[in-house]
Write a protein that holds these residues in place. Structure first.
Motif, PDB file in Angstrom:
ATOM      1  N   GLN A 159      76.809  32.864  29.181  1.00 18.07           N
ATOM      2  CA  GLN A 159      78.225  32.777  29.525  1.00 18.07           C
ATOM      3  C   GLN A 159      79.049  33.416  28.414  1.00 18.07           C
ATOM      4  O   GLN A 159      79.017  32.979  27.278  1.00 18.07           O
ATOM      5  CB  GLN A 159      78.631  31.308  29.700  1.00 18.07           C
ATOM      6  CG  GLN A 159      80.048  31.093  30.157  1.00 18.07           C
ATOM      7  CD  GLN A 159      80.209  31.330  31.642  1.00 18.07           C
ATOM      8  OE1 GLN A 159      79.244  31.657  32.340  1.00 18.07           O
ATOM      9  NE2 GLN A 159      81.411  31.170  32.139  1.00 18.07           N
ATOM     10  N   VAL A 160      79.826  34.441  28.775  1.00 15.87           N
ATOM     11  CA  VAL A 160      80.661  35.118  27.790  1.00 15.87           C
ATOM     12  C   VAL A 160      81.765  34.188  27.315  1.00 15.87           C
ATOM     13  O   VAL A 160      82.387  33.477  28.113  1.00 15.87           O
ATOM     14  CB  VAL A 160      81.260  36.399  28.394  1.00 15.87           C
ATOM     15  CG1 VAL A 160      82.259  37.027  27.436  1.00 15.87           C
ATOM     16  CG2 VAL A 160      80.158  37.393  28.736  1.00 15.87           C
ATOM     17  N   VAL A 218      77.613  37.962  24.931  1.00 13.10           N
ATOM     18  CA  VAL A 218      77.713  38.985  25.973  1.00 13.10           C
ATOM     19  C   VAL A 218      76.333  39.447  26.396  1.00 13.10           C
ATOM     20  O   VAL A 218      75.532  39.868  25.561  1.00 13.10           O
ATOM     21  CB  VAL A 218      78.537  40.187  25.480  1.00 13.10           C
ATOM     22  CG1 VAL A 218      78.570  41.283  26.549  1.00 13.10           C
ATOM     23  CG2 VAL A 218      79.948  39.750  25.114  1.00 13.10           C
ATOM     24  N   SER A 219      76.068  39.373  27.677  1.00 12.67           N
ATOM     25  CA  SER A 219      74.864  39.954  28.254  1.00 12.67           C
ATOM     26  C   SER A 219      75.279  41.194  29.026  1.00 12.67           C
ATOM     27  O   SER A 219      76.264  41.180  29.750  1.00 12.67           O
ATOM     28  CB  SER A 219      74.179  38.962  29.201  1.00 12.67           C
ATOM     29  OG  SER A 219      73.743  37.826  28.503  1.00 12.67           O
ATOM     30  N   PHE A 232      79.177  44.016  33.197  1.00 11.97           N
ATOM     31  CA  PHE A 232      78.217  44.466  34.197  1.00 11.97           C
ATOM     32  C   PHE A 232      76.833  44.152  33.663  1.00 11.97           C
ATOM     33  O   PHE A 232      76.428  44.658  32.610  1.00 11.97           O
ATOM     34  CB  PHE A 232      78.368  45.965  34.452  1.00 11.97           C
ATOM     35  CG  PHE A 232      77.443  46.483  35.525  1.00 11.97           C
ATOM     36  CD1 PHE A 232      76.372  47.311  35.213  1.00 11.97           C
ATOM     37  CD2 PHE A 232      77.645  46.125  36.852  1.00 11.97           C
ATOM     38  CE1 PHE A 232      75.527  47.783  36.198  1.00 11.97           C
ATOM     39  CE2 PHE A 232      76.799  46.594  37.851  1.00 11.97           C
ATOM     40  CZ  PHE A 232      75.735  47.418  37.522  1.00 11.97           C
ATOM     41  N   TYR A 233      76.131  43.277  34.377  1.00 11.61           N
ATOM     42  CA  TYR A 233      74.800  42.845  33.922  1.00 11.61           C
ATOM     43  C   TYR A 233      73.948  42.523  35.126  1.00 11.61           C
ATOM     44  O   TYR A 233      74.400  41.805  36.039  1.00 11.61           O
ATOM     45  CB  TYR A 233      74.933  41.618  33.019  1.00 11.61           C
ATOM     46  CG  TYR A 233      73.613  41.029  32.591  1.00 11.61           C
ATOM     47  CD1 TYR A 233      73.209  39.776  33.044  1.00 11.61           C
ATOM     48  CD2 TYR A 233      72.764  41.735  31.747  1.00 11.61           C
ATOM     49  CE1 TYR A 233      71.999  39.238  32.661  1.00 11.61           C
ATOM     50  CE2 TYR A 233      71.543  41.196  31.354  1.00 11.61           C
ATOM     51  CZ  TYR A 233      71.166  39.949  31.822  1.00 11.61           C
ATOM     52  OH  TYR A 233      69.966  39.426  31.434  1.00 11.61           O
ATOM     53  N   ASN A 234      72.759  43.038  35.112  1.00 14.70           N
ATOM     54  CA  ASN A 234      71.816  42.764  36.205  1.00 14.70           C
ATOM     55  C   ASN A 234      72.440  43.126  37.562  1.00 14.70           C
ATOM     56  O   ASN A 234      72.313  42.378  38.547  1.00 14.70           O
ATOM     57  CB  ASN A 234      71.408  41.294  36.176  1.00 14.70           C
ATOM     58  CG  ASN A 234      70.101  41.050  36.906  1.00 14.70           C
ATOM     59  OD1 ASN A 234      69.293  41.951  37.097  1.00 14.70           O
ATOM     60  ND2 ASN A 234      69.899  39.820  37.337  1.00 14.70           N
ATOM     61  N   TRP A 235      73.159  44.266  37.591  1.00 17.57           N
ATOM     62  CA  TRP A 235      73.768  44.805  38.809  1.00 17.57           C
ATOM     63  C   TRP A 235      74.852  43.887  39.380  1.00 17.57           C
ATOM     64  O   TRP A 235      75.132  43.894  40.578  1.00 17.57           O
ATOM     65  CB  TRP A 235      72.717  45.092  39.889  1.00 17.57           C
ATOM     66  CG  TRP A 235      71.741  46.118  39.432  1.00 17.57           C
ATOM     67  CD1 TRP A 235      70.494  45.894  38.955  1.00 17.57           C
ATOM     68  CD2 TRP A 235      71.949  47.533  39.363  1.00 17.57           C
ATOM     69  NE1 TRP A 235      69.892  47.075  38.591  1.00 17.57           N
ATOM     70  CE2 TRP A 235      70.756  48.098  38.828  1.00 17.57           C
ATOM     71  CE3 TRP A 235      73.006  48.380  39.703  1.00 17.57           C
ATOM     72  CZ2 TRP A 235      70.610  49.467  38.630  1.00 17.57           C
ATOM     73  CZ3 TRP A 235      72.852  49.749  39.511  1.00 17.57           C
ATOM     74  CH2 TRP A 235      71.665  50.269  38.983  1.00 17.57           C
TER      75      TRP A 235
END
Length: 120
Positions: free
Chosen positions: A1-2, A27-28, A101-104
Motif C-alpha cells: 500500500q503506497v 511503492v510497488s 501502475f503495477y501488475n497491469w
C-alpha cells in the motif's frame, strides 16, 4: 500500500509563498502521475496541479496558473508544489495524489492533507 506524506503547509500572509512536499513510500511498480488537490470549507475538492512522471506534461487550475509550480523528483518519489503570490482564496486543505501502475493495474492513492491558510 503506497503511503503519501505531505509537509510544508502553514499560515502565511497574502502575497507570501509556501512550498508543499509529498513523499511516496512503499511503492510497488511505477508512479505514473502525481498531483495536488485542495478542498476549501464547503467546497468540492479541486485539482490544483498535476504532472506526469515521464514526459513532463503538467496541468494547472486556471486560478493558480503563473503562481504555482509543480515538480517531481522521480528518484525520491517526491512531488513539490511551489506556491507564490498566495491569496486568501488559496486557503484550503491540500492533498497529495498519486497514480501507480503495477501488475497491469492502475491504482490511485491520497495523502492525509496539509492545511494552508492565507491571511489578508
Amino acid at each position: 500500500q503506497v503511503q503519501l506524506v505531505e509537509s510544508g503547509g502553514g499560515l502565511v500572509q497574502a502575497g507570501g509563498s509556501l512550498r508543499l512536499s509529498c513523499a511516496a513510500s512503499r511503492v510497488s511498480g511505477k508512479i505514473t502521475a502525481m498531483a495536488w488537490y485542495r478542498q476549501a470549507p464547503g467546497k468540492q475538492r479541486e485539482l490544483v496541479a498535476a504532472t506526469q512522471t515521464t514526459g513532463g506534461d503538467t496541468r494547472y487550475a486556471d486560478s493558480v496558473k503563473g503562481r504555482f509550480t509543480i515538480s517531481v523528483d522521480n528518484a525520491k518519489n517526491t512531488v513539490l508544489l511551489q506556491m507564490k503570490r498566495l491569496e486568501p482564496e488559496d486557503t484550503a486543505v491540500y492533498y497529495c495524489n498519486a497514480w501507480t501502475f503495477y501488475n497491469w493495474k492502475n491504482s490511485e492513492y491520497w495523502g492525509q492533507g496539509t492545511q494552508v491558510t492565507v491571511s489578508s
